[in-house]
Scaffold this motif. Sequence first.
Motif, PDB file in Angstrom:
ATOM      1  N   ARG A 171       5.181  10.340  -5.986  1.00  0.00           N
ATOM      2  CA  ARG A 171       6.362  10.664  -6.784  1.00  0.00           C
ATOM      3  C   ARG A 171       5.956  11.114  -8.184  1.00  0.00           C
ATOM      4  O   ARG A 171       6.468  12.077  -8.735  1.00  0.00           O
ATOM      5  CB  ARG A 171       7.291   9.455  -6.880  1.00  0.00           C
ATOM      6  N   GLN A 199       3.923   1.473  -0.896  1.00  0.00           N
ATOM      7  CA  GLN A 199       4.644   1.534  -2.159  1.00  0.00           C
ATOM      8  C   GLN A 199       3.806   2.233  -3.232  1.00  0.00           C
ATOM      9  O   GLN A 199       4.256   3.136  -3.919  1.00  0.00           O
ATOM     10  CB  GLN A 199       4.974   0.096  -2.600  1.00  0.00           C
ATOM     11  N   LEU A 200       2.525   1.805  -3.296  1.00  0.00           N
ATOM     12  CA  LEU A 200       1.629   2.377  -4.310  1.00  0.00           C
ATOM     13  C   LEU A 200       1.429   3.872  -4.065  1.00  0.00           C
ATOM     14  O   LEU A 200       1.444   4.686  -5.003  1.00  0.00           O
ATOM     15  CB  LEU A 200       0.285   1.663  -4.287  1.00  0.00           C
ATOM     16  N   LEU A 201       1.247   4.226  -2.760  1.00  0.00           N
ATOM     17  CA  LEU A 201       1.062   5.646  -2.422  1.00  0.00           C
ATOM     18  C   LEU A 201       2.289   6.453  -2.833  1.00  0.00           C
ATOM     19  O   LEU A 201       2.184   7.520  -3.432  1.00  0.00           O
ATOM     20  CB  LEU A 201       0.837   5.805  -0.921  1.00  0.00           C
ATOM     21  N   HIS A 217       0.829  -1.196   0.000  1.00  0.00           N
ATOM     22  CA  HIS A 217       0.000   0.000   0.000  1.00  0.00           C
ATOM     23  C   HIS A 217       0.870   1.255   0.000  1.00  0.00           C
ATOM     24  O   HIS A 217       0.680   2.187  -0.800  1.00  0.00           O
ATOM     25  CB  HIS A 217      -0.907  -0.023   1.236  1.00  0.00           C
ATOM     26  N   ASP A 239       4.566   5.723  -5.027  1.00  0.00           N
ATOM     27  CA  ASP A 239       4.635   5.826  -6.480  1.00  0.00           C
ATOM     28  C   ASP A 239       3.774   6.985  -6.964  1.00  0.00           C
ATOM     29  O   ASP A 239       4.184   7.813  -7.790  1.00  0.00           O
ATOM     30  CB  ASP A 239       4.125   4.526  -7.118  1.00  0.00           C
ATOM     31  N   ASP A 240       2.571   7.026  -6.407  1.00  0.00           N
ATOM     32  CA  ASP A 240       1.601   8.033  -6.804  1.00  0.00           C
ATOM     33  C   ASP A 240       2.122   9.445  -6.535  1.00  0.00           C
ATOM     34  O   ASP A 240       2.121  10.320  -7.399  1.00  0.00           O
ATOM     35  CB  ASP A 240       0.319   7.782  -6.022  1.00  0.00           C
ATOM     36  N   ALA A 293      -0.849   9.520   4.734  1.00  0.00           N
ATOM     37  CA  ALA A 293      -2.123   9.141   4.130  1.00  0.00           C
ATOM     38  C   ALA A 293      -2.645   7.830   4.706  1.00  0.00           C
ATOM     39  O   ALA A 293      -3.833   7.650   4.930  1.00  0.00           O
ATOM     40  CB  ALA A 293      -1.974   9.012   2.617  1.00  0.00           C
ATOM     41  N   LEU A 294      -1.709   6.911   4.973  1.00  0.00           N
ATOM     42  CA  LEU A 294      -2.140   5.634   5.527  1.00  0.00           C
ATOM     43  C   LEU A 294      -2.625   5.802   6.965  1.00  0.00           C
ATOM     44  O   LEU A 294      -3.542   5.110   7.411  1.00  0.00           O
ATOM     45  CB  LEU A 294      -0.983   4.626   5.478  1.00  0.00           C
TER      46      LEU A 294
END
Lengths: 907, 120
Positions: A46, A39-41, A37, A43-44, A62-63
Amino acid sequence: VTGGFARFARRLLNAVWPDRRGGGNADARLEREIASHLQLLEDDYRSRGLSEDEARRAARLALGGVEQTKELHRDARSFRWIDDLRRDVRHAGRLLRRTPIFSFTAVFSLAIGIGATTTIFTVVNAILFQPPAAVVAPDRLVDIGRTRQRNGFGPSSYPGYLDLRQRTTTLDGVYAYSRFTQPMSLGTGGNAGAEGVSGTIVTANYFTVLGAVPAAGRLFTAADGERPLASVTSPVVVLSHRFWTRRFDRDPSIVGREVTLNGHAFTVIGVASEGFHGTGIRALDVWVPMNMVAAVTSPGTTALTDRTANWLSIGGRLKSGISVSQAAAEIDVIGRALASEAPEENRDAGLRLTESSPVPGNGGPLVAFLALLMVIVSFVLIVACTNVAGILLARAAARRHEMALRLAIGAGRGRLVRQLLTETVLLFAIGGSAGLLLARAMTSVLISRLPSLPFPVDVSLALDGRVIAFATGVSLVAALVSGLAPALYASRTDVLPGLRNDTGLVGRLRLRHAFVVGQVALSLVLVVGGGLCLRALQRAASIDPGFDAHGVELASIELEHSGFTSATGSLFARTLVERIRQLPEVESAAIASAVPGGFEVRREAVSVPGVAPPDGNSFIVDWNVVTPGYFATLRTPLAAGRDFTNADRDGAPRVAIVSEAAARQFWPGQEAIGKYLLQQTPGPRGPANRTKPMVPLLVVGVAREVQSTSLLDGLSRAAVYAPLDQQYVSRLTIAARTTRGRRIADQLRAIVAAMNPNISIASAQTLDDAVALGLTPQRIVAAVSGVLGIVGLTLAAIGIYGVTAYAVTRRTREIGVRIALGARTTDVMAMVLREGLALTLIGAALGLLLAAAVGQVLASHLFGIPPIDPVTFTAATLLFVAIGLAACYTPVRRAAHIDPTQALRYE
Amino acid sequence: MPSSGESPRPERIDLPPGTLDLIVLRTLTTMGRQHAYAIAARIEQIAERPAGLNQGTLYPALVRLEQRGWIKGTWRTTESNREACYYAITKAGTRALATQIDRWQRSVGLVNRLLTSEGE
């Protein structure tokens, strides 16, 4: 509802065993998910132009925090308590291992408490609760007994049974069976000779109503009972599985074979299923249908027609939808109706219906005895529990610091209580398991030590589900009761004082003192109870019983079913005695209807011309029928007059010998010889019949008192002896005094078999054994109560030691100050001693009060030892004071050796 | 052992209990198989409050739903070649969603009626 349950079960399964579908365990999987999760955040973020660091920070923001998410996740898994429990159990196990002495003491005392309770419960369960084996729906079965003036639960006559069966509308089936098992002799035709078996005569519907099924062949059907008596040319018999196994090695070809019962040919039609023995506890070998009673009893019997011959126990099955109380009400009405229709036969009589029980109606004394044992063992359990509670409390105090710390960093109180309770429950689980093992061992010891009973019983002392449930329940309740107070106490810690380590002592100390006082009190009760019974046994052994039991051999025979009349029966008895006397090992021999120590006592009503009996009705005496030489054989001296002789036969003037107690009661201060008694009962069977003339008996002798030391009360009552030749009875006991303690059971058996192969010896034992058997209840109470009392005492001593030692530790500073200010060592010692001793004395005082109450309960079994026996009570009190002093010894010594300079620095 | 201690919790999204479950199920029905982040993003998008939701609060709902057998997660790789657990609604989940929506509508309707009648 089922859907809800399935859902719950699935969730539980997922929670307990989360990785069963792969993907690792729940925490690991979550870890992986959060990583992904984040990682995805990242990525987003970045891709929106944030730098590496900024993106990572934003992602975490955010988490909402990794740890919080994990915590939320764990909560949502919602079986969080499973995780907690697992952790608590592991933690508790570590703690127990860390304090081995505490753990051992606690587990040991709990094992004894739970083991003792479970052992007794096993017996209670076997006798009272275990449903009869191989019986359909035993909870719908009832017993029906005859009452007299609304008391008792006696047997009925066959006509009485038929009346009842005809009138009842609430019972589906009413069956009857002979109340006492009949000793019968069974032969198989060959040269093997007859074998003694215990048989029951039952109505033909007996097996049908109970719902029994055959293991081979068939059981009785209505047809077996419908054939009129005269047409019964080929009588039938059903064997018990036990007997089939023992005697015929489960040979299925036995069905259809012919055997002889009391000399009559019977056809074996079937074998009852394994374990079936009716609703009682007696072990049975054979069943004979009611209409064949003539074939196993003497000819011309009136067993089926005589309304005064009460020999049948009645049972029935409730119709569906009928409650026990409805049926009881109806049976009560029927009983009244029968009484008013035949007032002469049924004077004061009524009927009572109860739920079926292994000891129909008159289980009172048995239940009371078992209840007493249950009370004794629960005392030990309570002592063990308070002991453990005391230790837990002390430990809780020691852990206040830990608790305060955990509260300070945010642990919930409920959580702490749960954890402390887990420790206790774990302790009790170990103790309970050990107790269950102990119960197993004790039960087998019990079985092996049990004296041989005069009748075979069939009870299974198995540790069945109910016993295990009981042990588990007891352990859990005990754990909760003794763990809750310490757990609550420990968790009630206030953070600040707890951390500063100054503790609110008073409440806890008071509780702990109360525990110790309770332990001392209950242990004292046990020791006194055991002591009283020991004294009673001692008294029973030391008092002159009025006879010499040593070296007397007994053998019981039943002549009724072998075709004897009163004339031939007494002739047989006389010949038998003569033959036995010719044995080289035999000093003297005689025959009696009852010997001391037996369970079955026959009472008769007599009146005395010119003397009014106390209750205005008649004197009740112990009745015994004997042959000449009985008193010599038992070495019971005759205080006056003469023994019976062969001249006291039928046709000669009727004579009697009375006991000294009877002589004193009937003719105080007068010579008894030459006086007359009036015998109210003419025959050996049936109740007193007021219409028949009274028979005068001339008193020819006065015998020394015989303490029967029976199960009943061990007190001597007025006894009257009559000669067998004049008052024939068919159930006889041979008594033979042998020289140099030789056993002659085999010779006796051989003589009886040689004289009449149809007669078998129903039971053989020595008089010593018979007398000892009568004292079994006292022996059991003495052993159980005494042993457990000592265990309790030891536990109490540990408790006293703990409290006193703790007091010294707590007051080290104070004692140091006192010594520094000039207090003498003796003063200090006295101060410490006073505290320990005070608990002992308060406990002992309470215990003595309780013990006095227990003594009253035991009073009738104590052979004249007063219930508040000064010897026992004083000895027990001294013992406890001594133990109390001993328990204080080490702490007192420690107090005396406190060095003031060190003590003042001590904290 | 303070690990199980009651540390302060992140503020839960301000939704009546059970609502989040409903939203997740609904999202999975309309959007098909999704990973947690995509679900969170979708909710934020609809809620029009980008910073209002701690995305971690989604996990309790996911684990609850999965324990009930209403959704099922499988690990796959995303378009950007990252690995993620993709959740899909199951048949039981679809059935449950229908009843949940029905229940929701009814309770909302009731509350609405109450509120409007009170207002008059």
